[in-house]
Design an enzyme around this catalytic site. Structure first.
Site, PDB file in Angstrom:
ATOM      1  N   LEU A  33       0.815  -1.227   0.000  1.00  0.00           N
ATOM      2  CA  LEU A  33       0.000   0.000   0.000  1.00  0.00           C
ATOM      3  C   LEU A  33       0.844   1.270   0.000  1.00  0.00           C
ATOM      4  O   LEU A  33       0.365   2.329   0.389  1.00  0.00           O
ATOM      5  CB  LEU A  33      -1.007   0.006   1.166  1.00  0.00           C
ATOM      6  CG  LEU A  33      -2.056  -1.117   1.149  1.00  0.00           C
ATOM      7  CD1 LEU A  33      -3.052  -0.933   2.302  1.00  0.00           C
ATOM      8  CD2 LEU A  33      -2.825  -1.170  -0.176  1.00  0.00           C
ATOM      9  N   PHE A  73       3.152  -7.014 -10.403  1.00  0.00           N
ATOM     10  CA  PHE A  73       2.957  -5.606 -10.780  1.00  0.00           C
ATOM     11  C   PHE A  73       3.699  -4.647  -9.844  1.00  0.00           C
ATOM     12  O   PHE A  73       4.018  -3.528 -10.238  1.00  0.00           O
ATOM     13  CB  PHE A  73       1.468  -5.227 -10.730  1.00  0.00           C
ATOM     14  CG  PHE A  73       0.624  -5.965 -11.724  1.00  0.00           C
ATOM     15  CD1 PHE A  73       0.445  -5.469 -13.002  1.00  0.00           C
ATOM     16  CD2 PHE A  73       0.028  -7.169 -11.393  1.00  0.00           C
ATOM     17  CE1 PHE A  73      -0.314  -6.151 -13.931  1.00  0.00           C
ATOM     18  CE2 PHE A  73      -0.739  -7.864 -12.311  1.00  0.00           C
ATOM     19  CZ  PHE A  73      -0.913  -7.362 -13.588  1.00  0.00           C
ATOM     20  N   ALA A  74       3.886  -5.065  -8.568  1.00  0.00           N
ATOM     21  CA  ALA A  74       4.427  -4.142  -7.565  1.00  0.00           C
ATOM     22  C   ALA A  74       5.770  -3.588  -8.030  1.00  0.00           C
ATOM     23  O   ALA A  74       6.698  -4.354  -8.301  1.00  0.00           O
ATOM     24  CB  ALA A  74       4.605  -4.884  -6.245  1.00  0.00           C
ATOM     25  N   TYR A 141      14.806   2.822 -14.609  1.00  0.00           N
ATOM     26  CA  TYR A 141      13.515   2.118 -14.535  1.00  0.00           C
ATOM     27  C   TYR A 141      13.465   0.999 -15.575  1.00  0.00           C
ATOM     28  O   TYR A 141      13.231  -0.178 -15.253  1.00  0.00           O
ATOM     29  CB  TYR A 141      12.370   3.117 -14.746  1.00  0.00           C
ATOM     30  CG  TYR A 141      11.046   2.457 -15.022  1.00  0.00           C
ATOM     31  CD1 TYR A 141      10.532   1.505 -14.142  1.00  0.00           C
ATOM     32  CD2 TYR A 141      10.307   2.761 -16.167  1.00  0.00           C
ATOM     33  CE1 TYR A 141       9.325   0.871 -14.407  1.00  0.00           C
ATOM     34  CE2 TYR A 141       9.105   2.143 -16.422  1.00  0.00           C
ATOM     35  CZ  TYR A 141       8.616   1.197 -15.547  1.00  0.00           C
ATOM     36  OH  TYR A 141       7.428   0.574 -15.812  1.00  0.00           O
ATOM     37  N   LYS A 145      13.609  -3.374 -15.183  1.00  0.00           N
ATOM     38  CA  LYS A 145      12.678  -4.360 -15.755  1.00  0.00           C
ATOM     39  C   LYS A 145      13.437  -5.335 -16.649  1.00  0.00           C
ATOM     40  O   LYS A 145      13.132  -6.532 -16.676  1.00  0.00           O
ATOM     41  CB  LYS A 145      11.580  -3.652 -16.556  1.00  0.00           C
ATOM     42  CG  LYS A 145      10.653  -2.801 -15.713  1.00  0.00           C
ATOM     43  CD  LYS A 145       9.789  -3.663 -14.793  1.00  0.00           C
ATOM     44  CE  LYS A 145       8.752  -2.825 -14.063  1.00  0.00           C
ATOM     45  NZ  LYS A 145       7.819  -3.609 -13.266  1.00  0.00           N
ATOM     46  N   ASN A 170       1.745   2.979 -23.035  1.00  0.00           N
ATOM     47  CA  ASN A 170       1.165   3.881 -22.031  1.00  0.00           C
ATOM     48  C   ASN A 170      -0.202   3.390 -21.552  1.00  0.00           C
ATOM     49  O   ASN A 170      -1.206   3.580 -22.255  1.00  0.00           O
ATOM     50  CB  ASN A 170       1.068   5.297 -22.605  1.00  0.00           C
ATOM     51  CG  ASN A 170       2.434   5.952 -22.685  1.00  0.00           C
ATOM     52  OD1 ASN A 170       3.319   5.458 -23.362  1.00  0.00           O
ATOM     53  ND2 ASN A 170       2.622   7.037 -21.973  1.00  0.00           N
ATOM     54  N   HIS A 188       0.979  11.476 -14.811  1.00  0.00           N
ATOM     55  CA  HIS A 188       0.607  10.982 -16.133  1.00  0.00           C
ATOM     56  C   HIS A 188      -0.340  11.942 -16.872  1.00  0.00           C
ATOM     57  O   HIS A 188      -1.167  12.614 -16.255  1.00  0.00           O
ATOM     58  CB  HIS A 188      -0.031   9.593 -16.014  1.00  0.00           C
ATOM     59  CG  HIS A 188       0.953   8.572 -15.531  1.00  0.00           C
ATOM     60  ND1 HIS A 188       0.913   8.055 -14.261  1.00  0.00           N
ATOM     61  CD2 HIS A 188       2.013   8.007 -16.134  1.00  0.00           C
ATOM     62  CE1 HIS A 188       1.911   7.205 -14.116  1.00  0.00           C
ATOM     63  NE2 HIS A 188       2.592   7.158 -15.233  1.00  0.00           N
ATOM     64  N   ARG A 279      10.418  17.601 -21.083  1.00  0.00           N
ATOM     65  CA  ARG A 279      10.810  16.835 -19.894  1.00  0.00           C
ATOM     66  C   ARG A 279      12.010  15.957 -20.281  1.00  0.00           C
ATOM     67  O   ARG A 279      11.930  15.214 -21.257  1.00  0.00           O
ATOM     68  CB  ARG A 279       9.629  15.968 -19.456  1.00  0.00           C
ATOM     69  CG  ARG A 279       9.815  15.272 -18.136  1.00  0.00           C
ATOM     70  CD  ARG A 279       8.527  14.624 -17.642  1.00  0.00           C
ATOM     71  NE  ARG A 279       8.038  13.570 -18.521  1.00  0.00           N
ATOM     72  CZ  ARG A 279       6.933  12.860 -18.264  1.00  0.00           C
ATOM     73  NH1 ARG A 279       6.215  13.107 -17.181  1.00  0.00           N
ATOM     74  NH2 ARG A 279       6.549  11.914 -19.097  1.00  0.00           N
TER      75      ARG A 279
HETATM   76  N1  UFG Z   1       3.105  15.108 -20.622  1.00  0.00           N
HETATM   77  C1  UFG Z   1       2.902  16.471 -20.720  1.00  0.00           C
HETATM   78  N2  UFG Z   1       2.463  17.134 -19.618  1.00  0.00           N
HETATM   79  C2  UFG Z   1       2.205  16.513 -18.412  1.00  0.00           C
HETATM   80  C3  UFG Z   1       2.421  15.106 -18.325  1.00  0.00           C
HETATM   81  C4  UFG Z   1       2.873  14.432 -19.445  1.00  0.00           C
HETATM   82  O1  UFG Z   1       3.123  17.071 -21.768  1.00  0.00           O
HETATM   83  O2  UFG Z   1       1.832  17.190 -17.439  1.00  0.00           O
HETATM   84  C5  UFG Z   1       3.574  14.357 -21.807  1.00  0.00           C
HETATM   85  C6  UFG Z   1       4.931  13.710 -21.592  1.00  0.00           C
HETATM   86  O3  UFG Z   1       5.963  14.599 -21.892  1.00  0.00           O
HETATM   87  C7  UFG Z   1       4.850  12.525 -22.565  1.00  0.00           C
HETATM   88  C8  UFG Z   1       3.370  12.169 -22.605  1.00  0.00           C
HETATM   89  O4  UFG Z   1       2.686  13.304 -22.076  1.00  0.00           O
HETATM   90  O5  UFG Z   1       5.247  12.946 -23.832  1.00  0.00           O
HETATM   91  C9  UFG Z   1       3.026  10.956 -21.755  1.00  0.00           C
HETATM   92  O6  UFG Z   1       3.607  11.135 -20.453  1.00  0.00           O
HETATM   93  P1  UFG Z   1       3.235  10.211 -19.194  1.00  0.00           P
HETATM   94  O7  UFG Z   1       3.995  10.767 -18.033  1.00  0.00           O
HETATM   95  O8  UFG Z   1       1.775  10.063 -19.098  1.00  0.00           O
HETATM   96  O9  UFG Z   1       3.817   8.781 -19.624  1.00  0.00           O
HETATM   97  P2  UFG Z   1       5.286   8.361 -20.082  1.00  0.00           P
HETATM   98  O10 UFG Z   1       5.228   8.172 -21.586  1.00  0.00           O
HETATM   99  O11 UFG Z   1       6.346   9.263 -19.574  1.00  0.00           O
HETATM  100  O12 UFG Z   1       5.521   6.976 -19.314  1.00  0.00           O
HETATM  101  C10 UFG Z   1       4.568   5.920 -19.277  1.00  0.00           C
HETATM  102  C11 UFG Z   1       4.714   5.174 -17.958  1.00  0.00           C
HETATM  103  C12 UFG Z   1       6.066   4.494 -17.879  1.00  0.00           C
HETATM  104  C13 UFG Z   1       6.320   3.672 -19.105  1.00  0.00           C
HETATM  105  C14 UFG Z   1       6.088   4.442 -20.366  1.00  0.00           C
HETATM  106  C15 UFG Z   1       6.193   3.503 -21.523  1.00  0.00           C
HETATM  107  O13 UFG Z   1       4.594   6.070 -16.862  1.00  0.00           O
HETATM  108  O14 UFG Z   1       6.087   3.653 -16.746  1.00  0.00           O
HETATM  109  O15 UFG Z   1       4.794   5.049 -20.348  1.00  0.00           O
HETATM  110  O16 UFG Z   1       5.809   4.109 -22.727  1.00  0.00           O
HETATM  111  F1  UFG Z   1       7.620   3.253 -19.100  1.00  0.00           F
END
Ligand code: UFG
Length: 328
Positions: A33, A73-74, A141, A145, A170, A188, A279
């Site tokens: 948790l 999953f954890a 990360y 994996k 995603n 996210h 980012r």
């Molecule tokens: N983004 C924004 N603004 C925000 C948040 C995200 O522009 O406030 C953009 C990010 O730059 C990225 C896209 O939205 O281009 C998706 O970002 P997320 O943070 O939602 O997801 P990520 O692609 O960074 O990562 C996710 C999971 C990871 C996994 C990855 C695999 O969190 O665990 O997908 O594709 F590894």
């Protein structure tokens, strides 16, 4: 089947538990948790609170519950966090996974499903990304994996532990109305966009718009959690015929701007957006090839439109504006 699900109180884990329970399996959820929510665990599943770092505890849970299969999953799951605190991933994620795998071998569990990630492929030079693409993790990360995938490879060789590694792109959407995304802090894209729609945040900041993509914003492959769940059920069945690795996405890419526009249509709300700095570590485009899992397991995503994915997430966020808080 008796199935142990670690992280079964988390976003993806709890959606999979919901589907496993509905299919008549006897599920035990093991979760500390730290990120998960007790209220996310569906009623008929047995809940055990505890930590995978504690090796003797893990051995005891397996000896007591006698699972026939394990779904793991954890995990810590944030690319950015892993660049700031690599040991949380290269030590903690790996140690927890290995403790569980050791307990699986010691307790004669011979089926194991690992949540892996598209971050294994870093910044890929070929889109869509198939299973033959070179593995070059984009962060500690992704590396953690991949290390776990390699441990499973050897445990299969030496102990006959059959495994499936599912490399998620995603994960998005909700197993609405009862289960959805509730992270603290939320990082996210889709949940943040919907928090703006709900008036909980002022705006969405787009992380860069000068990528080499049609509209300059990053492109991602969003896959609904319930489609992910179906893939786990099919992969578990297929372990009869041996270990396997699949890339798991919709096979379609949508840009950050397209996500925001779709959310405006679905919610009917104005969602203010502004462009900020990119980012660090974000690849421009990530799209899966899902041919292998379609051909071998007959998996087909049900939620293959962005609107359908966002609509399910919207149902969850509207009903649970403060996540699981009200139910805990
Ligand atoms: N983004 C924004 N603004 C925000 C948040 C995200 O522009 O406030 C953009 C990010 O730059 C990225 C896209 O939205 O281009 C998706 O970002 P997320 O943070 O939602 O997801 P990520 O692609 O960074 O990562 C996710 C999971 C990871 C996994 C990855 C695999 O969190 O665990 O997908 O594709 F590894």
């Amino acid at each position: 089947m008796r199935i142990l699900v670690t992280g079964g109180a988390g976003y993806i884990g709890s959606a999979v538990v919901q589907e496993l329970v509905e299919a008549g399996n006897e599920v035990t959820v093991l979760d500390n948790l730290s990120q998960g929510h007790r209220a996310a665990v569906p009623e008929p599943a047995t809940f055990v609170q505890g930590d995978l770092r504690d090796r003797s505890f893990v051995e005891q849970v397996l000896a007591d519950r006698r699972p026939e299969a394990i779904m793991h999953f954890a995990s810590h799951t944030l690319v950015g966090e892993s660049m700031e605190d690599p040991f949380l991933y290269l030590d903690d994620n790996v140690r927890c996974g290995v403790n569980l795998m050791r307990a699986a071998v010691n307790n004669d569990v011979d089926r194991f499903i690992l949540s892996s990630t598209a971050n294994l492929f870093g910044t890929p030079d070929r889109i869509p990304i198939d299973e033959e693409a070179p593995v070059e993790p984009g962060s500690p990360y992704g590396e953690s994996k991949f290390m776990l995938e390699r441990v499973l490879h050897w445990l299969d060789e030496i102990h006959g532990l059959r495994y499936a590694s599912l490399r998620y792109f995603n994960a998005a959407g909700a197993a609405a109305p009862h289960r959805g995304e509730d992270h603290d802090p939320e990082t996210h894209l889709i949940p943040i966009v919907l928090q703006v729609a709900l008036g909980q945040r002022e705006k969405i900041v787009i992380f860069g718009d000068e990528y080499d993509t049609p509209d300059g914003t990053c492109v991602r492959d969003f896959i609904h959690v319930l489609d992910l769940a179906q893939a786990h059920i099919l992969a578990l069945r297929a372990l009869e015929d041996g270990s396997r690795v699949y890339n798991l996405g919709n096979g379609k890419g949508f840009s950050v701007r397209e996500v925001i526009d779709a959310a405006r249509r679905v919610t009917g709300r104005d969602i203010p957006a502004e462009v900020g700095d990119p980012r660090p570590g974000d690849p421009a485009v990530l799209i899966a090839s899902n041919e292998k899992i379609r051909n071998e397991l007959g998996w087909t995503p049900e939620y293959d439109s962005l609107e359908a994915i966002i609509e399910s997430a919207w149902q969850w966020h509207r009903r649970h504006p403060n996540g699981y808080e009200s139910s805990e």
